[in-house]
Design a protein around this motif. Structure first.
Motif, PDB file in Angstrom:
ATOM      1  N   GLY A 191       0.788  -1.226   0.000  1.00  0.00           N
ATOM      2  CA  GLY A 191       0.000   0.000   0.000  1.00  0.00           C
ATOM      3  C   GLY A 191       0.819   1.274   0.000  1.00  0.00           C
ATOM      4  O   GLY A 191       0.278   2.366  -0.233  1.00  0.00           O
ATOM      5  N   LEU A 192       2.129   1.150   0.234  1.00  0.00           N
ATOM      6  CA  LEU A 192       2.964   2.355   0.293  1.00  0.00           C
ATOM      7  C   LEU A 192       3.100   3.032  -1.067  1.00  0.00           C
ATOM      8  O   LEU A 192       3.452   4.206  -1.144  1.00  0.00           O
ATOM      9  CB  LEU A 192       4.358   2.002   0.830  1.00  0.00           C
ATOM     10  N   ALA A 193       2.805   2.309  -2.133  1.00  0.00           N
ATOM     11  CA  ALA A 193       2.940   2.881  -3.478  1.00  0.00           C
ATOM     12  C   ALA A 193       1.741   3.732  -3.874  1.00  0.00           C
ATOM     13  O   ALA A 193       1.727   4.303  -4.967  1.00  0.00           O
ATOM     14  CB  ALA A 193       3.126   1.756  -4.499  1.00  0.00           C
ATOM     15  N   TRP A 204       4.951   8.235  -0.772  1.00  0.00           N
ATOM     16  CA  TRP A 204       5.563   7.026  -0.221  1.00  0.00           C
ATOM     17  C   TRP A 204       6.148   7.252   1.172  1.00  0.00           C
ATOM     18  O   TRP A 204       5.917   6.466   2.090  1.00  0.00           O
ATOM     19  CB  TRP A 204       6.658   6.518  -1.170  1.00  0.00           C
ATOM     20  N   GLY A 205       6.898   8.330   1.324  1.00  0.00           N
ATOM     21  CA  GLY A 205       7.523   8.594   2.619  1.00  0.00           C
ATOM     22  C   GLY A 205       6.507   8.856   3.712  1.00  0.00           C
ATOM     23  O   GLY A 205       6.677   8.423   4.864  1.00  0.00           O
ATOM     24  N   TYR A 206       5.429   9.556   3.373  1.00  0.00           N
ATOM     25  CA  TYR A 206       4.373   9.825   4.353  1.00  0.00           C
ATOM     26  C   TYR A 206       3.712   8.519   4.792  1.00  0.00           C
ATOM     27  O   TYR A 206       3.444   8.309   5.978  1.00  0.00           O
ATOM     28  CB  TYR A 206       3.315  10.742   3.742  1.00  0.00           C
ATOM     29  N   LYS A 207       3.439   7.653   3.824  1.00  0.00           N
ATOM     30  CA  LYS A 207       2.770   6.394   4.148  1.00  0.00           C
ATOM     31  C   LYS A 207       3.691   5.471   4.938  1.00  0.00           C
ATOM     32  O   LYS A 207       3.243   4.745   5.836  1.00  0.00           O
ATOM     33  CB  LYS A 207       2.285   5.719   2.856  1.00  0.00           C
ATOM     34  N   LEU A 208       4.975   5.483   4.617  1.00  0.00           N
ATOM     35  CA  LEU A 208       5.926   4.674   5.377  1.00  0.00           C
ATOM     36  C   LEU A 208       5.968   5.125   6.836  1.00  0.00           C
ATOM     37  O   LEU A 208       5.975   4.291   7.751  1.00  0.00           O
ATOM     38  CB  LEU A 208       7.321   4.779   4.753  1.00  0.00           C
ATOM     39  N   THR A 209       5.984   6.439   7.053  1.00  0.00           N
ATOM     40  CA  THR A 209       5.973   6.946   8.430  1.00  0.00           C
ATOM     41  C   THR A 209       4.708   6.508   9.156  1.00  0.00           C
ATOM     42  O   THR A 209       4.751   6.109  10.323  1.00  0.00           O
ATOM     43  CB  THR A 209       6.083   8.477   8.429  1.00  0.00           C
ATOM     44  N   GLY A 210       3.567   6.568   8.455  1.00  0.00           N
ATOM     45  CA  GLY A 210       2.331   6.113   9.067  1.00  0.00           C
ATOM     46  C   GLY A 210       2.378   4.645   9.437  1.00  0.00           C
ATOM     47  O   GLY A 210       1.860   4.232  10.488  1.00  0.00           O
ATOM     48  N   LEU A 211       3.015   3.833   8.596  1.00  0.00           N
ATOM     49  CA  LEU A 211       3.153   2.410   8.890  1.00  0.00           C
ATOM     50  C   LEU A 211       4.073   2.189  10.087  1.00  0.00           C
ATOM     51  O   LEU A 211       3.805   1.321  10.938  1.00  0.00           O
ATOM     52  CB  LEU A 211       3.691   1.682   7.659  1.00  0.00           C
ATOM     53  N   ILE A 212       5.137   2.965  10.176  1.00  0.00           N
ATOM     54  CA  ILE A 212       6.051   2.848  11.328  1.00  0.00           C
ATOM     55  C   ILE A 212       5.305   3.179  12.621  1.00  0.00           C
ATOM     56  O   ILE A 212       5.477   2.506  13.650  1.00  0.00           O
ATOM     57  CB  ILE A 212       7.273   3.757  11.140  1.00  0.00           C
ATOM     58  N   VAL A 213       4.468   4.209  12.589  1.00  0.00           N
ATOM     59  CA  VAL A 213       3.672   4.551  13.775  1.00  0.00           C
ATOM     60  C   VAL A 213       2.761   3.379  14.146  1.00  0.00           C
ATOM     61  O   VAL A 213       2.622   3.025  15.319  1.00  0.00           O
ATOM     62  CB  VAL A 213       2.839   5.822  13.517  1.00  0.00           C
ATOM     63  N   HIS A 214       2.168   2.748  13.139  1.00  0.00           N
ATOM     64  CA  HIS A 214       1.281   1.603  13.397  1.00  0.00           C
ATOM     65  C   HIS A 214       2.060   0.431  13.996  1.00  0.00           C
ATOM     66  O   HIS A 214       1.557  -0.268  14.885  1.00  0.00           O
ATOM     67  CB  HIS A 214       0.597   1.180  12.099  1.00  0.00           C
ATOM     68  N   LEU A 215       3.279   0.217  13.535  1.00  0.00           N
ATOM     69  CA  LEU A 215       4.107  -0.849  14.091  1.00  0.00           C
ATOM     70  C   LEU A 215       4.439  -0.570  15.557  1.00  0.00           C
ATOM     71  O   LEU A 215       4.421  -1.488  16.394  1.00  0.00           O
ATOM     72  CB  LEU A 215       5.391  -0.995  13.275  1.00  0.00           C
ATOM     73  N   CYS A 216       4.735   0.678  15.868  1.00  0.00           N
ATOM     74  CA  CYS A 216       4.971   1.049  17.273  1.00  0.00           C
ATOM     75  C   CYS A 216       3.726   0.796  18.110  1.00  0.00           C
ATOM     76  O   CYS A 216       3.803   0.279  19.242  1.00  0.00           O
ATOM     77  CB  CYS A 216       5.381   2.515  17.375  1.00  0.00           C
ATOM     78  N   ASN A 217       2.571   1.154  17.555  1.00  0.00           N
ATOM     79  CA  ASN A 217       1.323   0.934  18.277  1.00  0.00           C
ATOM     80  C   ASN A 217       1.044  -0.551  18.475  1.00  0.00           C
ATOM     81  O   ASN A 217       0.459  -0.954  19.489  1.00  0.00           O
ATOM     82  CB  ASN A 217       0.157   1.588  17.532  1.00  0.00           C
ATOM     83  N   THR A 218       1.460  -1.366  17.513  1.00  0.00           N
ATOM     84  CA  THR A 218       1.288  -2.811  17.654  1.00  0.00           C
ATOM     85  C   THR A 218       2.049  -3.326  18.869  1.00  0.00           C
ATOM     86  O   THR A 218       1.528  -4.132  19.653  1.00  0.00           O
ATOM     87  CB  THR A 218       1.782  -3.522  16.375  1.00  0.00           C
ATOM     88  N   LEU A 219       3.266  -2.861  19.047  1.00  0.00           N
ATOM     89  CA  LEU A 219       4.047  -3.263  20.217  1.00  0.00           C
ATOM     90  C   LEU A 219       3.420  -2.740  21.513  1.00  0.00           C
ATOM     91  O   LEU A 219       3.421  -3.421  22.537  1.00  0.00           O
ATOM     92  CB  LEU A 219       5.483  -2.762  20.078  1.00  0.00           C
ATOM     93  N   LEU A 220       2.868  -1.525  21.462  1.00  0.00           N
ATOM     94  CA  LEU A 220       2.225  -0.974  22.654  1.00  0.00           C
ATOM     95  C   LEU A 220       0.952  -1.743  22.993  1.00  0.00           C
ATOM     96  O   LEU A 220       0.658  -1.978  24.170  1.00  0.00           O
ATOM     97  CB  LEU A 220       1.913   0.509  22.432  1.00  0.00           C
ATOM     98  N   VAL A 221       0.188  -2.137  21.978  1.00  0.00           N
ATOM     99  CA  VAL A 221      -1.001  -2.957  22.224  1.00  0.00           C
ATOM    100  C   VAL A 221      -0.584  -4.289  22.843  1.00  0.00           C
ATOM    101  O   VAL A 221      -1.241  -4.790  23.769  1.00  0.00           O
ATOM    102  CB  VAL A 221      -1.792  -3.175  20.916  1.00  0.00           C
TER     103      VAL A 221
END
Length: 635
Positions: free
Chosen positions: A33-35, A97-114
């Motif tokens: 989806g980053l594309a 692409w860069g904006y979406k990658l950052t959003g995905l990184i935030v989601h990955l951090c949230n996954t660890l927090l969950v």
């Protein structure tokens, strides 16, 4: 933490390799989806927001970008989220692409927090029946994995502007982890105040991303009512916690009734086709719709655009309003009944309702959006997790593992497909129309996509396809002028004649239809294209702006912008006079802007408009200091 020998101790965490595999799996699911391209509000917030377009990481520029969100939120302009978007621009311009990658990184951090939060909650003895530690670890992993890869999360992760939602969730989850740990330390005779103070600090930081962080205390209350039960190492501490929350709830209710409701209650919201009561009634249908999307996340249920959702006009208009209300009432009753019997079930139900406490309330927001379930999804999964852990041992060993694996595999497949769809702009636009043909927004997206594929060739078949889709979208019930605008621009930019019926329909909608942010956005888009030398009918465009300003009030710069257009392109001196005077009228709260308008008019040599604007500003007392200076100078 788990209760051992009367004390809470840390349970051994799973191997970091397992968490790394979890992160890599989630990364792989969303990577296609980053594309994708920007979509919907990404344009107003990022692409068209020149204040955000910083080219170097200079603190002063980042700060200006950080406060560029319009409209500003209740607690400001969401500066932290906007600052991260500005950093994205400084590093990669307007490449999505860069904006979406950052959003995905935030989601990955949230996954660890969950994972951390669920791990703690399931470790509290009151939450579940006694199961083996290995079973509990698998349950935690299942909840976290399904939360991270559920198809409903795609629009939160890959829709760039929802960085505000996901980044706020980062600090909300971290705050709740600190809160629960602090409370467990207190219960175990330790000092939990450092954790609790950290929770307060993280909540305040979360508010800089989005106002939803204000819900952290309400989530904490839900945890207290179900899992922690206001427990304390001594009775007096428990009473103090109950008193603190009691006072907090009372204060919140007073503020809500005395301040919030009078401020937001309206029989008809500006730019909406419903009032407060109708909005509240509609949420009785919207919340069950969200539950259906979570339980059955098929493409037909996840349509991204929800402009086709009509407001409820009464409990029986439509009947699903009453049925939805009964369902929600039943869920709340279940939460009360299971509070002691199955605390995790009660917490999951309350968690879902808390997540929608702001967006399903009296504020005149749009009726529905998928991203509002970003954290709400966790509540549904907590309920499912508790029910699975309470199932008979035989079922847990044979039937349930197969069912859980099937759900995880199915969700991963649906999310991967949806992510890949989001990675292809044309495929996404087509999919949104196919799955939701009643959405004018989806139709406008597809029409714009066809026009972009024409590469400016007047005889391209894609021009005809764009006109056909815009025409279809413009005739949808309740459609805004966005498709009519698309028709006019498509014909004008390709050198084709613009039929007068298109202008007639656009002006008629502005005069009698529901005014929305899309209405003003579409008109000003036409104006901006006029400044780019796109040939438009200036008399009809001016007529549309007159109709707009007769029905609603806009910021002063909007009138000044239209005044400039009336002078330069429409050559309508009277209309220009009216617009610049109105810009002054709407600058009472910002006298500096009134002075800027007058100075600009003088500099351009538009003395007639300058004198009219100056006279009006003097009447309103906006030039008091200048009048005083002039008086002193004559003595």
């Amino acid at each position: 933490m788990v209760l051992l020998n009367g004390k809470y101790t840390m349970r051994r965490w799973p191997h970091w390799a397992g968490l790394a595999l979890l992160v890599l799996f989630v990364l792989a699911i969303y990577w296609p989806g980053l594309a994708g391209a920007f979509i919907f509000d990404d344009y107003s917030t990022i692409v068209d927001n020149t204040r955000l377009h910083v080219d170097v990481l200079r603190p002063s520029l980042i700060w200006q970008a950080a406060i560029s969100f319009d409209p500003g939120g209740t607690f400001g302009a969401r500066p932290l989220a906007m600052a991260t978007l500005a950093v994205n621009h400084a590093l990669g311009g307007l490449d999505p692409w860069g904006y979406k990658l950052t959003g995905l990184i935030v989601h990955l951090c949230n996954t660890l927090l969950v994972w951390a939060l669920v791990n703690i909650l399931l470790g509290v003895r009151t939450t579940t029946v006694v199961v083996q530690a290995s079973v509990r670890r698998v349950a935690v992993l299942g909840v976290v994995l399904l939360w991270a890869i559920h198809p409903i999360q795609v629009s939160s992760v890959l829709y760039v502007v929802q960085r505000m939602e996901t980044l706020a969730a980062t600090f909300m989850l971290a705050a709740l982890i600190c809160y629960v740990r602090g409370r467990l330390c207190q219960i175990g005779l330790g000092s939990g105040w450092p954790w609790l103070l950290a929770a307060v600090l993280l909540t305040l930081i979360g508010l800089l991303s989005k106002e939803t962080a204000v819900l952290v205390p309400v989530y904490a209350l839900a945890i207290e009512l179900t899992v922690l039960r206001f427990a304390a190492s001594n009775p007096s501490s428990g009473r103090r916690w109950r008193m603190l929350y009691g006072l907090g709830v009372f204060a919140a209710l007073v503020v809500f009734v005395v301040v919030v409701v009078p401020h937001y209650w309206s029989n008809h919201y500006m730019a909406r086709n419903f009032g407060t009561w109708e909005r509240l009634l509609t949420q009785l249908r919207v919340l069950p719709m969200y539950l259906l999307q979570i339980l059955l996340p098929t493409p037909g249920n996840l349509t991204f655009y929800y402009d086709h959702v009509l407001p409820s006009r009464g409990l029986l208009q439509p009947m699903s309003t009453l049925l939805g209300g009964l369902l929600l009432l039943g869920l709340l009753a279940t939460a009360v009944w299971t509070r002691w019997r199955a605390p995790l079930v009660a917490l999951g139900i309350l968690w879902f309702f808390v997540s929608h406490l702001l967006t399903s309330n009296v504020v005149g927001l749009e009726l529905a959006f998928e991203h509002r379930n970003y954290l709400a999804l966790l509540g549904v999964l907590l309920v499912a997790c508790d029910l699975i852990l309470r199932a008979p041992v035989a079922a847990r060993q044979v039937v349930l593992p197969v069912a859980v694996v099937a759900v995880l595999v199915g969700s991963a497949g649906l999310t991967l497909i949806r992510s890949a769809t989001w990675g292809d702009p044309l495929l996404l636009a087509t999919e949104l129309v196919v799955e939701n043909p009643g959405s004018a927004r989806a139709s406008a997206d597809l029409g714009a996509m066809y026009f972009g594929m024409s590469d400016g060739y007047a005889n391209s078949p894609f021009i005809d396809m764009a006109i056909g889709e815009f025409e279809r979208g413009s005739r949808l019930p309740g459609a805004s002028i966005i498709s009519d605008q698309g028709l006019i621009l498509t014909a004008a930019q390709s050198g084709r004649e613009v039929p007068s019926i298109w202008w007639d329909r656009l002006v008629s909608k502005v005069q009698t239809g529901t005014l929305s942010p899309e209405t003003t956005g579409a008109l000003f888009s036409l104006l901006e294209n006029r400044y780019k030398d796109v040939v438009l009918d200036d008399q009809r465009l001016a007529q549309a702006f007159r109709a707009l300003f007769e029905r609603t009030a806009l910021p002063p710069y909007s009138y000044a912008q239209v005044g400039d257009y009336a002078k330069v392109h429409a050559h309508d001196e009277v209309f220009a006079d009216e617009m610049f005077v109105q810009a002054i009228n709407n600058s009472v709260a910002d006298p500096q802007y009134a002075r800027k308008v007058i100075d600009t008019l003088d500099r351009k040599g538009w003395h007639r408009q300058a004198e009219l604007a100056r006279a009006r500003a003097l009447e309103l007392g906006l030039l008091a200091d200048r009048a005083g200076a002039a008086s002193v100078g004559t003595k």
